[in-house]
Every structure is written in C-alpha cells, then in structure tokens.
Design a protein around this motif. Structure first.
Motif, PDB file in Angstrom:
ATOM      1  N   ILE A   1      36.748  13.289 -36.904  1.00  0.00           N
ATOM      2  CA  ILE A   1      36.658  13.092 -35.454  1.00  0.00           C
ATOM      3  C   ILE A   1      37.166  11.705 -35.071  1.00  0.00           C
ATOM      4  O   ILE A   1      37.911  11.544 -34.096  1.00  0.00           O
ATOM      5  CB  ILE A   1      35.208  13.307 -34.983  1.00  0.00           C
ATOM      6  CG1 ILE A   1      34.862  14.803 -35.044  1.00  0.00           C
ATOM      7  CG2 ILE A   1      34.997  12.779 -33.575  1.00  0.00           C
ATOM      8  CD1 ILE A   1      33.395  15.102 -34.869  1.00  0.00           C
TER       9      ILE A   1
ATOM     10  N   TYR B   1      40.679  10.471 -32.771  1.00  0.00           N
ATOM     11  CA  TYR B   1      40.767   9.565 -31.619  1.00  0.00           C
ATOM     12  C   TYR B   1      42.009   8.681 -31.691  1.00  0.00           C
ATOM     13  O   TYR B   1      42.544   8.244 -30.657  1.00  0.00           O
ATOM     14  CB  TYR B   1      39.524   8.681 -31.541  1.00  0.00           C
ATOM     15  CG  TYR B   1      38.352   9.325 -30.832  1.00  0.00           C
ATOM     16  CD1 TYR B   1      38.373   9.572 -29.466  1.00  0.00           C
ATOM     17  CD2 TYR B   1      37.216   9.691 -31.538  1.00  0.00           C
ATOM     18  CE1 TYR B   1      37.307  10.154 -28.820  1.00  0.00           C
ATOM     19  CE2 TYR B   1      36.135  10.280 -30.901  1.00  0.00           C
ATOM     20  CZ  TYR B   1      36.192  10.505 -29.537  1.00  0.00           C
ATOM     21  OH  TYR B   1      35.125  11.089 -28.907  1.00  0.00           O
TER      22      TYR B   1
ATOM     23  N   LEU C   1      40.951  18.586 -33.702  1.00  0.00           N
ATOM     24  CA  LEU C   1      40.524  17.198 -33.847  1.00  0.00           C
ATOM     25  C   LEU C   1      40.141  16.603 -32.499  1.00  0.00           C
ATOM     26  O   LEU C   1      39.105  15.942 -32.365  1.00  0.00           O
ATOM     27  CB  LEU C   1      41.633  16.362 -34.493  1.00  0.00           C
ATOM     28  CG  LEU C   1      41.905  16.569 -35.984  1.00  0.00           C
ATOM     29  CD1 LEU C   1      43.058  15.680 -36.426  1.00  0.00           C
ATOM     30  CD2 LEU C   1      40.659  16.266 -36.808  1.00  0.00           C
TER      31      LEU C   1
ATOM     32  N   ALA D   1      36.986  18.521 -31.067  1.00  0.00           N
ATOM     33  CA  ALA D   1      35.769  18.138 -31.776  1.00  0.00           C
ATOM     34  C   ALA D   1      35.310  16.749 -31.352  1.00  0.00           C
ATOM     35  O   ALA D   1      34.101  16.487 -31.252  1.00  0.00           O
ATOM     36  CB  ALA D   1      36.000  18.175 -33.288  1.00  0.00           C
ATOM     37  N   GLY D   2      36.267  15.867 -31.083  1.00  0.00           N
ATOM     38  CA  GLY D   2      35.917  14.534 -30.607  1.00  0.00           C
ATOM     39  C   GLY D   2      35.214  14.591 -29.265  1.00  0.00           C
ATOM     40  O   GLY D   2      34.226  13.888 -29.033  1.00  0.00           O
TER      41      GLY D   2
ATOM     42  N   PHE E   1      31.725  16.156 -29.831  1.00  0.00           N
ATOM     43  CA  PHE E   1      30.883  15.177 -30.521  1.00  0.00           C
ATOM     44  C   PHE E   1      30.439  14.078 -29.558  1.00  0.00           C
ATOM     45  O   PHE E   1      29.270  13.678 -29.550  1.00  0.00           O
ATOM     46  CB  PHE E   1      31.659  14.579 -31.691  1.00  0.00           C
ATOM     47  CG  PHE E   1      30.851  13.660 -32.563  1.00  0.00           C
ATOM     48  CD1 PHE E   1      30.072  14.172 -33.588  1.00  0.00           C
ATOM     49  CD2 PHE E   1      30.878  12.283 -32.377  1.00  0.00           C
ATOM     50  CE1 PHE E   1      29.321  13.325 -34.398  1.00  0.00           C
ATOM     51  CE2 PHE E   1      30.142  11.442 -33.162  1.00  0.00           C
ATOM     52  CZ  PHE E   1      29.354  11.959 -34.190  1.00  0.00           C
TER      53      PHE E   1
ATOM     54  N   THR F   1      34.873  25.127 -37.216  1.00  0.00           N
ATOM     55  CA  THR F   1      34.598  23.715 -36.940  1.00  0.00           C
ATOM     56  C   THR F   1      33.237  23.539 -36.287  1.00  0.00           C
ATOM     57  O   THR F   1      32.469  22.635 -36.645  1.00  0.00           O
ATOM     58  CB  THR F   1      35.693  23.133 -36.027  1.00  0.00           C
ATOM     59  OG1 THR F   1      36.974  23.299 -36.643  1.00  0.00           O
ATOM     60  CG2 THR F   1      35.454  21.651 -35.776  1.00  0.00           C
TER      61      THR F   1
ATOM     62  N   LEU G   1      29.981  21.467 -37.872  1.00  0.00           N
ATOM     63  CA  LEU G   1      29.271  20.413 -37.136  1.00  0.00           C
ATOM     64  C   LEU G   1      27.772  20.673 -37.133  1.00  0.00           C
ATOM     65  O   LEU G   1      26.950  19.783 -37.402  1.00  0.00           O
ATOM     66  CB  LEU G   1      29.784  20.332 -35.701  1.00  0.00           C
ATOM     67  CG  LEU G   1      30.983  19.424 -35.413  1.00  0.00           C
ATOM     68  CD1 LEU G   1      31.422  19.573 -33.966  1.00  0.00           C
ATOM     69  CD2 LEU G   1      30.646  17.969 -35.713  1.00  0.00           C
TER      70      LEU G   1
END
Length: 274
Positions: free
Chosen positions: A29, A33, A72, A75-76, A79, A253, A257
């Motif tokens: 994650i 970014y 990616l 998910a960031g 999260f 994914t 998590l």
C-alpha cells in the motif's frame, strides 16, 4: 516442558502469520502511494481484457487499465479510510469511555444510553442513510463511520476503567496526591491497552468491510476516487463475461487485508490470555 513450549509456539502462529500478512499488505500500500507499474487511470484499447501476464501480472480491465496498479491505489484508499475511521472511533471512544467509567454519575448513564441508541441500529444501514443525505465522498464516509465506531470503543474502555478505578494501587496513587488526569493516563489507561489493541484490529476489519460495502453499493467514495469496493462492483459484472480476474484479484486483496488483521487480533488476544 517440551509440550508446553510447543503449545506456546503454536499459539503464536496467529500473531506471526497475521503480522507477516499485515506487513506485506502495508508495504504494498505504501509502495502504491509513490509508484505503480502503470498509470492507474490510463486506458489502452489494445490491451482491453488482457489476462494476467508478465506485462500485467493481474491482467487489465474492460478499459485496458492495469488491474495491479488500480488495486495498489484502491487498497491505499481503503486502508486510509479504515485507519482514519478506527482513529476517530478509538480516540473519541477512549476519552468518552475513560471519563464516564472513572467519574460515573449521571454523565455516565446519559452517554451510555446514547451509545445504546447508536448501536441499536445496524451500523451499515445507518451509514447508508446518512451518506445518502450528505452525498458520497471520502471524508463523509470517514466521519460517518468514525462516529458510528465510537460506542464500541467507549464500552470497552469504560469497562476497564470501572474495573480498575477502585483497585489498591489506584487508591495509593490518590493518597500520594496524584490528580485525576494523571491517574487515568498513567495508571489506568496502560492496563486498558491489552484489551484495546485487539479491539482496534477488529475495528479495522469492520471499517474495511463497511467502506468496501458502501463503495460497492455506490454510496461510498466518489466515482473519481479509487476504492476496492467500487472496483469489485465494476468487476463483478464481468465475472462471467471473459474477465473473471478483475473481481477475483480485487476480492482477494480485500480478503488478505481482513485476514491479516483478524489473525493479528487473535494472536494478540491469545498472548494476553497467557
């Protein structure tokens, strides 16, 4: 003796596996970014619906966008929302639960009845109603879910403060002239942390599921922002139409998590009981 050591090591597998999954997911994650293999929003008509390959390890979607790059980024976002939601719930819940549990009285009764009223409604349903009024958006989701998470943390912390406030070491601290703030922060709160940490892990899982569910239904983050829930909603319509990897990789994914934090929570609880 050997059996006891083996049993303790076996119990720790929850902590080790959960921690390993969580660290790997967090690293990916953070990587998302700063870097992704492709621009998550770039469309390539020549690669529409391409299966997983060395060039695109998770394949491409119906617009030719790289799924791994989008996962990616999504998910960031998920999260980030989950961390903010848990932070709001844990901080506000700790303050409210600590004050009400320590001082008691009518304030304790009033705030606990408010918590009862909030928890009486299904949190997702209540969040959907509020978001439908306020409109979708990252910050609306964070504030709504964060407020709904406060009662659960407040109850946990309140229970620990009620249990600890009349113990001998707390009475000794009062006799030595310690103030209320010092007693709550330095003496009682550290004893509440072993109970609070597993609750934070469980709360993170619930926040991920809540955000993903709301985005899946189209009332979470705005369409211009990435989200695993919205990507899962987009991918499920192509699940049986020659593009199964889109929904499968996004769903996997989300599972990872949640699984990582679930195992981590179980490991922390078992370590506390030892």
């Amino acid at each position: 003796m050997k059996k006891k050591q083996y049993s303790e090591q076996k119990k720790n597998w929850f902590l080790y596996v959960g921690g390993a999954i969580t660290i790997v997911m967090a690293a990916l994650i953070v990587l998302g970014y700063f870097w992704t293999p492709y621009d998550p929003g770039a469309m390539d008509a020549a690669c529409k619906g391409a299966p997983p390959s060395l060039a695109h390890i998770m394949g491409t979607d119906n617009f030719g966008r790289d799924i791994f790059s989008r996962v990616l980024q999504g998910a960031g976002m998920t999260f980030f929302i989950a961390v903010c939601v848990v932070a709001i719930g844990a901080v506000c819940g700790t303050v409210i639960g600590g004050l009400t549990g320590y001082f008691g009285g009518w304030g304790d009764e009033a705030l606990m009845r408010v918590c009862d009223a909030i928890t009486a409604f299904p949190s997702i349903l209540l969040a959907l109603v509020v978001i439908a009024v306020l409109g979708p958006g990252k910050w609306n989701v964070i504030w709504v879910l964060g407020i709904l998470f406060i009662p659960s943390f407040a109850r946990i912390v309140r229970g620990e403060f009620v249990k600890c406030k009349n113990l001998n070491y707390i009475r000794s601290a009062r006799l030595m002239g310690a103030g209320h703030v010092r007693i709550m922060v330095r003496h009682i709160l550290p004893n509440a942390l072993p109970v609070l940490l597993p609750a934070i892990s469980i709360g993170f899982n619930n926040a991920v599921l809540a955000e993903a569910s709301m985005s899946f239904l189209g009332v979470g983050v705005s369409p211009t922002e990435p989200s695993l829930g919205r990507m899962l909603s987009d991918g499920q319509s192509y699940l049986l139409r020659g593009l199964p990897w889109y929904a499968l990789f996004v769903g996997f994914t989300i599972v990872l998590l949640i699984l990582g934090f679930s195992l981590l929570s179980e490991g922390l609880q078992q370590r506390r009981r030892r």
